[in-house]
Design an enzyme around this catalytic site. Structure first.
Site, PDB file in Angstrom:
ATOM      1  CE  LYS A  43      -3.911  -2.101   0.098  1.00 61.23           C
ATOM      2  NZ  LYS A  43      -5.030  -2.128  -0.920  1.00 61.23           N
ATOM      3  CB  SER A 285      -3.329 -10.869   2.734  1.00 57.84           C
ATOM      4  OG  SER A 285      -2.361 -10.019   3.064  1.00 57.84           O
TER       5      SER A 285
END
Length: 496
Positions: A43, A285
């Site tokens: 991110k 994840s």
């Protein structure tokens, strides 16, 4: 080592690492290790791209406050960018995301406004919109911002193709949250490597794409509606309770070739395998994406090249002494921000709720009733539970600490989604237990109750008495305060 003018120049150019010990023989499986970004996640790329695009367009003014709804990694990336560029930042986050994330955000100078876990991702976004509109702040809108996808098209995809040095890429595997990585990389691969299959992983108990059900329309206020297939799951940062516009666009443009469901248990197992067999510390994840990549690799021809994304670092899930003085709960300033708009406030009084009304009589469901009756009669200790529920995990921790063998019926798991059996069992349990809540625990065919009742029964010794009467072995000498097993975000409310 290179020399940089500021930390933002170090974003990107992360390594492609071969997973030799986990990959099937003869297949070249690589991980794109995004933890090498300065704030430890993929991110960082998007955070810088969104802020710089807003600066170029004039949408973000010097000194203006930035606000965004995030499960953590986007907020941490934004905190780095805003700290370096001098923008105040407010992050809106559901209370059930890891404490480490909110403490790290505050450590970087951001303010964190919490929303109730029950409101899910849509509630987080609605609160961020309220704050932005009320105070005139810049809202990043990561789920639909074109800069989110463009940065991955221009950097992440090109890095992967460059690092493969001309070798053909048979498959690229990713999860999805905002959809920026998915849409951006897939767009570049379609153009520059058209033979590459794009494989998307998602939680098996929340098949937003696999269900084939379209995403409900966005409200006039820009708030997304919860997707009917969403269920809470273990992969933080993956699959919010809606399909973002960026993901919808990727699907509509034919960029997704395959969707692979992954269980939470498998994601956690492979996250641990990455650490202990490959020496790579990744988040849940990443383990989930690896699970899908291994499924692809096992049926791939020998010599295939497959790349999977590892979005963040496992340190994002740890508590360390470094953050001991950073508060976990909202500060007075953050509470004031929460109160500045009317909705989705987390500072409501923690009153003891009134007893729930008795469940209404439901139509007889013979199959569900038979299942409950047979399971309770057959299993000495049985817990009707939910895979994702933190209260269920608290009871599991107690049973594990006492060495109690038990059978867990996880009503939200994939096997119980067939014929909607899990949902049909719940009203049967409600009628039998006099409560709609989960978990519900039975010992020797008799109801003990939910999380609170099980903890109370352990404290007063009645749980141990029932276990002994049913012939169930347990560790009698364990000294334990069961309330310490509750999720950290709940304990202050329970003490209030």
């Amino acid at each position: 080592m290179a020399r940089y003018d500021d930390i933002l120049a170090t974003i990107g150019d992360t390594p492609l690492v071969r997973l030799d010990r986990l990959a099937p023989s003869g297949v070249h499986l690589y991980a794109k290790v995004e933890a090498f970004n300065p704030m430890g996640s993929v991110k960082d790329r998007m955070a810088l791209a969104v802020i710089e695009a807003a600066e170029r367009s004039g949408a973000l003014r010097p000194g203006q406050t930035v606000v965004e709804a995030t499960s953590g990694n986007t907020g941490i990336g934004l905190a780095m960018v805003c700290a370096r560029k001098g923008y105040p930042l407010v992050v809106v986050m559901a209370e059930n995301f890891s404490v480490e994330r909110r403490r790290l955000l505050r450590f970087l100078g951001a303010r964190v406004v919490l929303t109730p876990a029950s409101e899910k991702g849509t509630g987080m976004l609605a609160k961020a919109i309220e704050l932005a509109e009320t105070h005139g702040w810049f809202l990043c809108r990561q789920f639909e911002n074109a800069a989110n996808a463009e940065v991955h098209e221009q950097t992440t995809a090109r890095e992967i193709l460059r690092d493969l040095a001309g070798e053909p890429l048979q498959a690229w595997v990713t999860g999805f949250g905002t959809g920026g990585t998915l849409k951006g990389v897939a767009t570049a691969l379609r153009r520059e490597s058209p033979g590459t299959r794009v494989v998307v992983a998602e939680p098996d108990n929340a098949p937003l794409l696999g269900s084939g059900i379209p995403q409900p329309a966005t409200s006039a206020a820009g708030v997304y509606s919860s997707h009917p297939s969403f269920r809470p799951h273990l992969m933080q940062g993956w699959s919010p309770d809606f399909v973002s516009p960026l993901v919808q666009a990727a699907v509509a443009e034919g960029l997704v070739d395959e969707v692979v469901p992954v269980s939470g248990a498998e994601a956690m197992r492979l996250t641990r395998q990455l650490a202990c067999r490959e020496g790579i510390l990744a988040g849940t994840s990443g383990g989930a994406t690896l699970a899908a990549a291994l499924a692809v690799a096992r049926r791939a021809p020998a010599g295939s090249h497959i790349v999977c994304m590892l979005p963040d670092t496992g340190e994002r899930y740890l508590s360390t002494p470094l953050f001991a003085d950073i508060p976990e709960t909202m500060t007075e300033e953050e509470l004031a921000l929460s109160r500045s708009t009317p909705g989705f406030r987390f500072d409501a009084p923690a009153d003891v709720p009134a007893p729930a009304p008795a469940p209404a009589a439901a139509a007889t469901d013979v199959e569900a009733e038979r299942f409950v009756a047979e399971t309770v009669a057959r299993e000495p200790v049985v817990m009707f539970a939910l895979e994702w529920c933190e209260f269920c995990w608290s009871v599991r921790r107690l049973l594990a600490a006492l060495g109690i063998p038990y059978h867990s019926v996880d009503l939200d798991s994939v096997p119980f989604q067939e014929n909607d059996l899990g949902s049909r069992i719940r009203p049967v349990l409600a009628a039998r237990c006099g409560a709609r809540t989960i978990p519900q625990v039975f010992v020797g065919g008799e109801l003990v109750g939910g999380c609170t009742e099980v903890f109370d029964a352990y404290r007063d010794g009645s749980l141990q008495t029932r276990l002994a009467a049913a012939g169930v072995p347990f560790e009698a000498g364990v000294a334990l305060d069961p309330q310490s097993l509750l999720p950290g975000w709940l304990q202050p409310r329970m003490r209030a």
